[in-house]
Write a protein that holds these residues in place. Structure first.
Motif, short mmCIF file in Angstrom:
data_model
loop_
_atom_site.label_atom_id
_atom_site.label_comp_id
_atom_site.label_asym_id
_atom_site.label_seq_id
_atom_site.Cartn_x
_atom_site.Cartn_y
_atom_site.Cartn_z
N LEU A 125 0.81 -1.22 0.00
CA LEU A 125 0.00 0.00 0.00
C LEU A 125 0.84 1.26 0.00
N SER A 126 0.41 2.22 -0.80
CA SER A 126 0.95 3.56 -0.77
C SER A 126 -0.23 4.53 -0.83
N THR A 127 0.07 5.81 -0.93
CA THR A 127 -0.98 6.82 -1.04
C THR A 127 -0.81 7.60 -2.33
N ARG A 128 -1.92 8.05 -2.86
CA ARG A 128 -1.86 8.82 -4.10
C ARG A 128 -1.02 10.09 -3.88
N ASP A 129 -0.06 10.29 -4.75
CA ASP A 129 0.88 11.41 -4.66
C ASP A 129 1.75 11.32 -3.41
N GLY A 130 1.95 10.09 -2.91
CA GLY A 130 2.89 9.86 -1.83
C GLY A 130 2.59 10.67 -0.58
N GLY A 131 3.66 11.10 0.10
CA GLY A 131 3.50 11.88 1.33
C GLY A 131 2.82 13.21 1.10
N LYS A 132 3.03 13.80 -0.06
CA LYS A 132 2.36 15.06 -0.37
C LYS A 132 0.84 14.87 -0.36
N GLY A 133 0.38 13.79 -0.98
CA GLY A 133 -1.05 13.51 -1.01
C GLY A 133 -1.60 13.17 0.37
N LEU A 134 -0.80 12.45 1.16
CA LEU A 134 -1.21 12.08 2.51
C LEU A 134 -1.44 13.32 3.37
N ILE A 135 -0.48 14.23 3.37
CA ILE A 135 -0.62 15.43 4.19
C ILE A 135 -1.72 16.34 3.65
N ALA A 136 -1.89 16.41 2.35
CA ALA A 136 -2.98 17.21 1.78
C ALA A 136 -4.33 16.69 2.25
N ALA A 137 -4.49 15.36 2.31
CA ALA A 137 -5.74 14.78 2.80
C ALA A 137 -5.96 15.15 4.26
N HIS A 138 -4.91 15.11 5.05
CA HIS A 138 -5.02 15.49 6.46
C HIS A 138 -5.45 16.95 6.61
N ARG A 139 -4.86 17.83 5.82
CA ARG A 139 -5.19 19.25 5.96
C ARG A 139 -6.67 19.51 5.65
N ILE A 140 -7.18 18.85 4.65
CA ILE A 140 -8.60 18.99 4.31
C ILE A 140 -9.46 18.47 5.46
N ALA A 141 -9.09 17.30 5.98
CA ALA A 141 -9.87 16.70 7.06
C ALA A 141 -9.82 17.55 8.32
N LEU A 142 -8.67 18.12 8.63
CA LEU A 142 -8.55 18.95 9.83
C LEU A 142 -9.41 20.21 9.73
N ARG A 143 -9.41 20.82 8.56
CA ARG A 143 -10.27 22.00 8.38
C ARG A 143 -11.74 21.62 8.50
N ARG A 144 -12.09 20.51 7.92
CA ARG A 144 -13.48 20.05 7.98
C ARG A 144 -13.90 19.75 9.42
N ALA A 145 -12.96 19.25 10.21
CA ALA A 145 -13.25 18.88 11.60
C ALA A 145 -13.22 20.08 12.54
N GLY A 146 -12.82 21.24 12.04
CA GLY A 146 -12.78 22.43 12.88
C GLY A 146 -11.57 22.52 13.78
N VAL A 147 -10.48 21.79 13.44
CA VAL A 147 -9.27 21.87 14.24
C VAL A 147 -8.54 23.18 13.94
N GLU A 148 -8.24 23.93 14.98
CA GLU A 148 -7.52 25.19 14.82
C GLU A 148 -6.03 24.90 14.72
N THR A 149 -5.33 25.58 13.81
CA THR A 149 -3.91 25.33 13.60
C THR A 149 -3.12 26.62 13.72
N TRP A 150 -2.04 26.59 14.52
CA TRP A 150 -1.13 27.72 14.65
C TRP A 150 0.25 27.27 14.14
N PHE A 151 0.73 27.92 13.10
CA PHE A 151 2.09 27.70 12.63
C PHE A 151 3.01 28.75 13.23
N ASP A 152 4.29 28.61 12.99
CA ASP A 152 5.29 29.54 13.55
C ASP A 152 5.11 29.69 15.06
N THR A 153 4.79 28.58 15.70
CA THR A 153 4.47 28.61 17.13
C THR A 153 5.25 27.52 17.86
N PRO A 154 6.49 27.80 18.26
CA PRO A 154 7.25 26.80 19.01
C PRO A 154 6.64 26.56 20.39
#
Length: 523
Positions: free
Chosen positions: A160-189
């Motif tokens: 098993l792999s994912t469509r478009d490899g790791g790029k596709g995997l993370i893209a799917a996560h980002r869509i799902a996180l937005r849909r789930a209402g998860v708040e994300t802060w970048f540049d935040t150590p």
């Protein structure tokens, strides 16, 4: 200069769950927390948004899982048209096989309970990723199968792999996180955990050059290991490791591990070990390339031989399928003079190399008409001038040893999709499978180095809850969980390919579920 914000005792915001790390494992934890009842989930990462995804972004998206063979996997994948199915061969991969692969590569040192959790949760987690996250799974024809006699033959226990490899995997996560209402802060150590009377209650973060406390019922750490820190690599892995190429994110510098130690969490695992691979010597030294990504991998060595800058072979290239040797052989390259090696193929072997890794424009190719011609052309690329004759002798002796074997075993058929037993005879260092003489001109060489993916030493966790264990009591620290590459005790010395993403999903789901349970208790 940092401006002090509200101290650890005063919260500026409150959440049910905070996840530290935007990679595959952290994303799984955040989505699982929402699924199990958390209404306010915050995901933070010290990287800018342009580096979202941690090391998962740089993978091929491979997931090792228990399965029942082709008919079982067809329920998961999207790239197996009906006309192709009759020509695909995929053997079942059982729980015992998965367990044994981890244990044999670790010399029996992997924590049995952690391994059991990963193996038993692997198939369910794949289904969850497809159903809940929206990951598009594919059969990995390009990486895990060869076409032999008109059939697509999968090998190495992984398909098993994912469509478009790791790029596709993370893209799917980002869509799902937005849909789930998860708040994300970048540049935040994340700077430290908020801990009161032994209970983790949040995290101190740096935002816009100010420190502030963010409180939550539970904190999930998914911040990766320390592989991006040359200083820590040298300290824990040893001299020379400061020269390894960083395969993925430059932001995994051990911060999460330091925070756990500060609140009394226990370390675990192989602190002298890491996941490495054969990596393009011309790749960036301190970070992956988000465009080229996993194409810097050079995994075709079982089809040829590897020679160091002194002209000598140093590993059995055919000891096992690439899935089970690349993590060890990347480290073996680092131990060679200059931390470099040459992968050598003849025209026949070169035809079988993956274009994604060895295509024109992806890797620098050095061609020679014969061994001597190739050796002379490799001198500007690192082959020691005084060892040109050694290089030629190495190839000559290798070819002689393969011909000796084939003459005594004419019935043997070369098969890149099976451990075919075609070996060398008479060499101090054998090649155990796929050992054909390199005699079809021209000869091809590529220069490889060691690419480090992640470190094996990490944090001790409860296999049932993913809770971080204390040093003094070996009991979980309330409110603190861990997943992904931070988990210690799973991998020692070597690693079966595709297991890391699966483990991240398994423990990420557990951590998110337990965080939600903790949040309910705090209502």
């Amino acid at each position: 200069m940092l401006v002090p914000g509200p101290g650890p005792g005063s919260a500026t915001q409150n959440y049910d769950c905070i996840v530290i790390g935007s990679g595959h494992a952290g994303s799984c934890a955040a989505l699982s927390a929402v699924e199990h009842g958390c209404t306010r989930v915050l995901l933070i990462d010290k990287c800018p948004e342009t580096w979202v995804g941690g090391n998962g972004f740089f993978t091929a998206g491979a997931h090792r899982t228990v399965h029942g063979g082709l008919s079982d996997l067809l329920l998961l994948v999207e790239n197996a048209p009906s006309e192709l199915v009759p020509r695909i061969d995929i053997d079942p991969y059982t729980a015992d096989q998965f367990t044994n692969d981890i244990m044999r590569l670790s010399g029996g040192r992997s924590d049995a309970d952690l391994v059991r959790t990963v193996v038993e949760g692997s198939r369910e987690s794949i289904e969850w990723l497809k159903r809940t996250v929206g990951v598009s799974f594919t059969l990995s024809f390009d990486r895990q199968a060869y076409e032999v006699d008109g059939r697509q033959k999968f090998w190495g226990g992984m398909a098993l792999s994912t469509r478009d490899g790791g790029k596709g995997l993370i893209a799917a996560h980002r869509i799902a996180l937005r849909r789930a209402g998860v708040e994300t802060w970048f540049d935040t150590p994340a700077r430290e955990l908020v801990c009161k009377e032994g209970v983790v209650m949040g995290v101190v973060v740096e935002r816009e050059e100010k420190l502030e406390s963010v409180h939550a019922a539970a904190v999930v750490l998914a911040a990766g290991g320390y592989e991006s820190s040359a200083t820590l690599r040298k300290q824990h892995l040893g001299d020379g490791w400061e020269n390894a190429r960083v395969r993925g994110t430059p932001y995994n510098t051990g911060d999460g591990i330091s925070m756990v130690r500060a609140v009394g969490g226990r370390l675990a695992g192989d602190w002298g070990g890491c996941h490495a691979t054969c990596w393009d010597a011309n790749a960036p030294a301190d970070r992956g390339d988000r465009e080229v990504s996993n194409q810097f991998t050079k995994s075709g060595y079982p089809l040829g031989i590897m020679v160091n800058t002194r002209g000598v072979r140093f590993v059995d290239e055919g000891a096992d399928f690439r899935n089970f040797t690349y993590a060890a052989y990347g480290k073996a390259i680092l131990r060679q003079p200059g931390g470099l090696a040459f992968q050598i193929f003849d025209a026949h072997a070169a035809m079988w190399l993956r274009k994604e890794e060895y295509g024109d424009g992806i890797v620098t190719k050095i061609w020679g008409n014969d061994a001597e011609d190739l050796a002379l052309k490799l001198v500007p690329h690192g082959l020691e001038n005084e060892n040109v004759e050694v290089f030629v002798r190495t190839l000559t002796e290798y070819n002689d040893a393969t011909r000796t074997f084939l003459a005594a075993n004419p019935e043997r058929k070369w098969d890149p999709a099976a451990k075919d037993g075609i070996a060398t005879w008479g060499l101090p260092l054998p090649k155990s499978n796929w050992a054909l003489p390199m005699e079809e001109p021209r000869l091809l060489a590529v220069v490889v180095a060691c690419g480090i993916t992640f470190t094996f030493g990490g944090i001790a966790v409860d296999p049932k809850t993913s809770g971080v264990l204390r040093v003094e009591s070996d009991k979980p620290i309330p409110g603190l969980y861990c997943t992904g590459e931070m988990v210690g005790g799973l991998w020692y010395e070597n690693y079966p390919g595709g297991s890391g993403l699966t483990a991240g999903a398994v423990f990420g789901r557990i951590a998110g579920r337990e965080a939600a349970n903790r949040a309910r208790l705090n209502l």
